[in-house]
Scaffold this active site. Structure first.
Site, short mmCIF file in Angstrom:
data_model
loop_
_atom_site.label_atom_id
_atom_site.label_comp_id
_atom_site.label_asym_id
_atom_site.label_seq_id
_atom_site.Cartn_x
_atom_site.Cartn_y
_atom_site.Cartn_z
N ASP A 54 47.77 41.85 42.80
CA ASP A 54 47.97 40.94 41.68
C ASP A 54 48.38 39.60 42.28
O ASP A 54 48.83 39.53 43.43
CB ASP A 54 49.06 41.50 40.76
CG ASP A 54 49.39 40.58 39.61
OD1 ASP A 54 48.46 40.06 38.97
OD2 ASP A 54 50.60 40.36 39.37
N ASP A 65 50.10 36.41 40.40
CA ASP A 65 51.31 35.72 39.94
C ASP A 65 52.55 36.57 40.13
O ASP A 65 52.62 37.72 39.69
CB ASP A 65 51.18 35.36 38.46
CG ASP A 65 50.02 34.42 38.20
OD1 ASP A 65 49.47 33.89 39.18
OD2 ASP A 65 49.67 34.22 37.02
#
Length: 277
Positions: A18, A20
């Site tokens: 992922d 952020d």
């Protein structure tokens, strides 16, 4: 360390990240809000809301319902934005905005996976205008992200073609495993959010990074590693360590442009269920 260089007679493996608050310390899309404002894509009111929302996002994040409402809001907001202009704005400001917020721990982990012969794949709900340039900067091999429909005039129509979020991320990981020959049982995945549980469950080596409350609870219950990334570093100082990006099948996405103006209305309140520690 993650182990020795892989035996290439075995099926290939990958590490899925992922973006952020897992690889970078902020929201990749919100980070560009000032640049989009200066480029005339958003107005002053939206820029101010976005600055506030960046703070809220860092403190509390967004739960599933807020993310869904945000998707609907952002798809309408970016209608009519010229895609080429968005790409140019990101290219011009990428180094100044992203270099200082890459987690040193994430950069080291990416290096380790590459050294072990694994592909590195960014999987993000943001889009190609933001995520792909960051992926190239990191030396990622592939990017999976949201994409929006672009009209014949080169502008966003406001329709979302593919939303890389929640279970859809896991589906993309499994599709890549088929097309690229990855052995998911020997692959890795990293995220900060419980909304990415399907992606984490898809691999043999999941890990929670700076997890929100719900993901931390799941990670502890399942005996998954819980990693604390807290040292942002200027990425350009680490570039000599990174291998040149290999030819990548970047799974296109275009949602990140709009998201720079958003997480506005819908992450304006600190979430209750999935608040980060």
């Amino acid at each position: 360390m993650l182990g020795h260089v892989e035996n290439h007679s075995l099926p290939r493996t990958a590490a899925f990240f992922d973006l952020d608050k897992t690889v970078i310390a902020k929201s990749s899309t919100l980070t560009f809000s000032k640049s989009f404002y200066q480029g005339g894509l958003i107005n002053r009111r939206a820029a101010l809301r976005t600055a506030y929302t960046q703070f809220v996002f860092l403190v509390g994040g967004a739960d599933h319902d807020q993310m869904e409402r945000m998707r609907q809001y952002l798809s309408a907001l970016c209608r009519g934005w010229n895609v080429q202009q968005v790409k140019e704005i990101v290219a011009e400001t990428l180094h100044d905005l992203i270099d200082p917020i890459i987690y040193d721990e994430a950069a080291s982990l990416i290096e380790e996976h590459h050294a072990a012969g694994r592909d590195v794949v960014l999987v993000s709900a943001s889009g190609v205008e933001v995520v792909e340039p960051i992926g190239e900067l990191l030396g990622a091999d592939r990017v999976v992200a949201t994409r929006m429909v672009v009209g014949e005039d080169g502008c966003f129509t406001g329709e979302v073609e593919y939303y890389a979020y929640g279970p859809t991320k896991a589906e993309a990981v499994k599709e890549l495993a088929v097309s690229e020959g990855y052995d998911l049982s020997r692959s890795y995945a990293y995220s900060d959010s419980a909304t990415d549980l399907p992606m984490l469950e898809a691999v043999g080596h999941p890990a929670a990074v700076n997890p929100d409350r719900a993901l931390r609870k799941e990670a502890v219950a399942r005996d998954w590693p819980v990693l604390d990334f807290h040292r942002p570093v200027r990425l350009k100082k680490r570039l000599p360590r990174f291998p040149a990006p290999r030819p990548a099948l970047f799974a296109a996405a275009a949602f990140g442009a709009a998201a720079a103006a958003g997480l506005v209305w819908y992450t304006g309140r600190r979430r209750n269920a999935l608040a980060s520690p």
